[in-house]
Design a protein around this motif. Sequence first.
Motif, mmCIF file in Angstrom:
data_model
loop_
_atom_site.group_PDB
_atom_site.id
_atom_site.type_symbol
_atom_site.label_atom_id
_atom_site.label_comp_id
_atom_site.label_asym_id
_atom_site.label_seq_id
_atom_site.Cartn_x
_atom_site.Cartn_y
_atom_site.Cartn_z
ATOM 1 N N UNK A 103 36.900 33.743 40.990
ATOM 2 C CA UNK A 103 35.462 33.980 41.104
ATOM 3 C C UNK A 103 34.713 33.258 39.990
ATOM 4 N N UNK A 104 35.252 33.331 38.757
ATOM 5 C CA UNK A 104 34.577 32.687 37.620
ATOM 6 C C UNK A 104 34.454 31.184 37.846
ATOM 7 N N UNK A 105 35.545 30.547 38.300
ATOM 8 C CA UNK A 105 35.505 29.099 38.532
ATOM 9 C C UNK A 105 34.519 28.766 39.639
ATOM 10 N N UNK A 106 34.513 29.570 40.686
ATOM 11 C CA UNK A 106 33.588 29.339 41.799
ATOM 12 C C UNK A 106 32.141 29.381 41.321
ATOM 13 N N UNK A 164 25.151 32.312 31.322
ATOM 14 C CA UNK A 164 26.555 31.901 31.359
ATOM 15 C C UNK A 164 27.463 33.071 30.986
ATOM 16 N N UNK A 165 27.111 33.787 29.934
ATOM 17 C CA UNK A 165 27.933 34.921 29.494
ATOM 18 C C UNK A 165 28.021 35.996 30.567
ATOM 19 N N UNK A 224 38.347 37.092 26.197
ATOM 20 C CA UNK A 224 39.339 37.911 26.896
ATOM 21 C C UNK A 224 39.818 37.242 28.177
ATOM 22 N N UNK A 225 38.916 36.514 28.852
ATOM 23 C CA UNK A 225 39.278 35.872 30.127
ATOM 24 C C UNK A 225 40.379 34.844 29.976
ATOM 25 N N UNK A 226 40.578 34.327 28.775
ATOM 26 C CA UNK A 226 41.614 33.313 28.567
ATOM 27 C C UNK A 226 42.991 33.852 28.935
ATOM 28 N N UNK A 227 43.192 35.149 28.758
ATOM 29 C CA UNK A 227 44.458 35.774 29.160
ATOM 30 C C UNK A 227 44.685 35.602 30.660
ATOM 31 N N UNK A 228 43.639 35.813 31.433
ATOM 32 C CA UNK A 228 43.770 35.759 32.889
ATOM 33 C C UNK A 228 43.858 34.315 33.392
ATOM 34 N N UNK A 229 43.194 33.393 32.696
ATOM 35 C CA UNK A 229 43.372 31.980 33.036
ATOM 36 C C UNK A 229 44.814 31.549 32.766
ATOM 37 N N UNK A 230 45.388 32.072 31.690
ATOM 38 C CA UNK A 230 46.779 31.755 31.358
ATOM 39 C C UNK A 230 47.728 32.269 32.445
ATOM 40 N N UNK A 268 28.421 35.743 33.640
ATOM 41 C CA UNK A 268 29.450 35.476 34.639
ATOM 42 C C UNK A 268 30.762 36.179 34.291
ATOM 43 N N UNK A 269 30.953 36.470 33.010
ATOM 44 C CA UNK A 269 32.195 37.087 32.552
ATOM 45 C C UNK A 269 32.048 38.607 32.376
ATOM 46 N N UNK A 270 30.856 39.117 32.649
ATOM 47 C CA UNK A 270 30.612 40.548 32.463
ATOM 48 C C UNK A 270 30.974 41.368 33.697
ATOM 49 N N UNK A 271 30.954 40.747 34.874
ATOM 50 C CA UNK A 271 31.202 41.482 36.117
ATOM 51 C C UNK A 271 32.672 41.871 36.232
ATOM 52 N N UNK A 272 33.533 40.874 36.237
ATOM 53 C CA UNK A 272 34.987 41.092 36.150
ATOM 54 C C UNK A 272 35.607 39.803 35.639
ATOM 55 N N UNK A 273 36.933 39.789 35.487
ATOM 56 C CA UNK A 273 37.598 38.624 34.917
ATOM 57 C C UNK A 273 38.520 37.960 35.933
ATOM 58 N N UNK A 274 38.115 37.986 37.194
ATOM 59 C CA UNK A 274 38.824 37.283 38.246
ATOM 60 C C UNK A 274 38.567 35.787 38.075
ATOM 61 N N UNK A 275 39.599 35.016 37.782
ATOM 62 C CA UNK A 275 39.395 33.622 37.406
ATOM 63 C C UNK A 275 38.925 32.767 38.587
#
Length: 441
Positions: free
Chosen positions: A69-72, A57-58, A103-109, A60-67
């Motif tokens: 892509x992460x949701x997909x 799971x972790x 850190x990804x929470x910034x990009x989700x926001x 998925x957030x190591x590649x990049x923080x494109x939200x």
Amino acid sequence: MDRLVMNDLVKWKNKSNRKPLMLLGVRQCGKTYIAKQFGKEYFENVAYFNFEGNKALSSLFDYNLDVNRIISELNSFVAGERIVPGKTLLIFDEIQSSPNAITSLKYFCEDMPQLHIIAAGSLLGVSLNREELSFPVGKVERITMYPLSFKEFVIANGDGDYINALDSMDNKREIPELYTEPLRKHLLNYYIIGGMPAAVDAWINTHSYEEVESIQSNIIEDYENDFAKYAPINEVPKIRQIWHSIPEQLAKDNNKFVFSHVKKGGRARELEDALEWLIDAGLVYKLKLVEEPELPLSYMADDSSFKVFMSDVGLLRYRSNVYYKTILEGDDRYIRFKGAIAENYVLTELVNNGMPSYYWRSGNQAEVDFISEYNGYMIPIEVKSAENTRAKSFASFIAKYKPRFGFKVSLKNVGDNQVKDTLVYNLPLYMLWKIKKYISN
């Protein structure tokens, strides 16, 4: 088990400028339960992800923080319904195990504000203070959960009608015996059981103090295991020493926290990081001294003089090895620590009420247990564990500083007394949850 924090979660859900939410709080105070229950009641579906020990799971957030892509990719983990902004509550649990997820929470926001996200974690407060963490400043909201307050404890025990009746009762009316006796009994049980959900649940289901203590023992063991698991290795022995010294320090007449009482020759510069770790973990509260009480109190507080209390009065009672029958039946040899239990209880209630608190001492001559701040008022609070409300130091404080309000909290019934410019309320310990209403009225 109903929790009052649910109201705060609903307000967050309905905000137009909502940001991802960090749900903070001490381990085992019910964060995961309430987040899932919130999702069940207010969303079409819940997508729950636990990062602890889940490297896949972790990653998925190591590649990049494109939200997008992460949701997909998160959808591939979800059985059944997919993650749909506006309909799904996305829960990231134990998020402290994945700094990139934080850190990804910034990009989700910024890029997907319509998606409701709750991030929770047992030691998230500790993780957020790590220097290497890229924290999404200004891009998240925070709500802190605590163990069940006394009000929640009474409701959980099926006596919410008492709370509703007292909530609507005139503040100056003396509380009828119909309410005082059962609430006193609940208060004694709260001193024994505390507000950790597992302990409260055990009590509700079994009414066995032995079963409650078995749960409390497990909670304490889990906390101490966390020291070795999450704290810096060189700090672990110090954290344990401080943790074990707290009941002993509270039992002293002058219960100011003294580092040399933690270990012989101990000094602040050697032990203060370990104490801060316990505070960040939500396990203990630090009550600072204010010698010159001026608003705002936070700017007048003395960082070098303070008391340390536990975040749950039931765990303090268990850690102190106070037999439950001693609390239920009373014992003259228990008088001194009875005061410490009452003070710890009052502080946790003030914390639950969102009232920043300190204590006042004038040399070695006078002391007021708590000074709180609310709506621009400075509020002295004197705590008595029984019905005796005589307090020379409290009277000295009022005469010198002339606050608008003051409270004597004890087992005495409701009453008030005008002392020159100060209105002094007698407020029962079991009604401290109503203190803001007294101030507002």
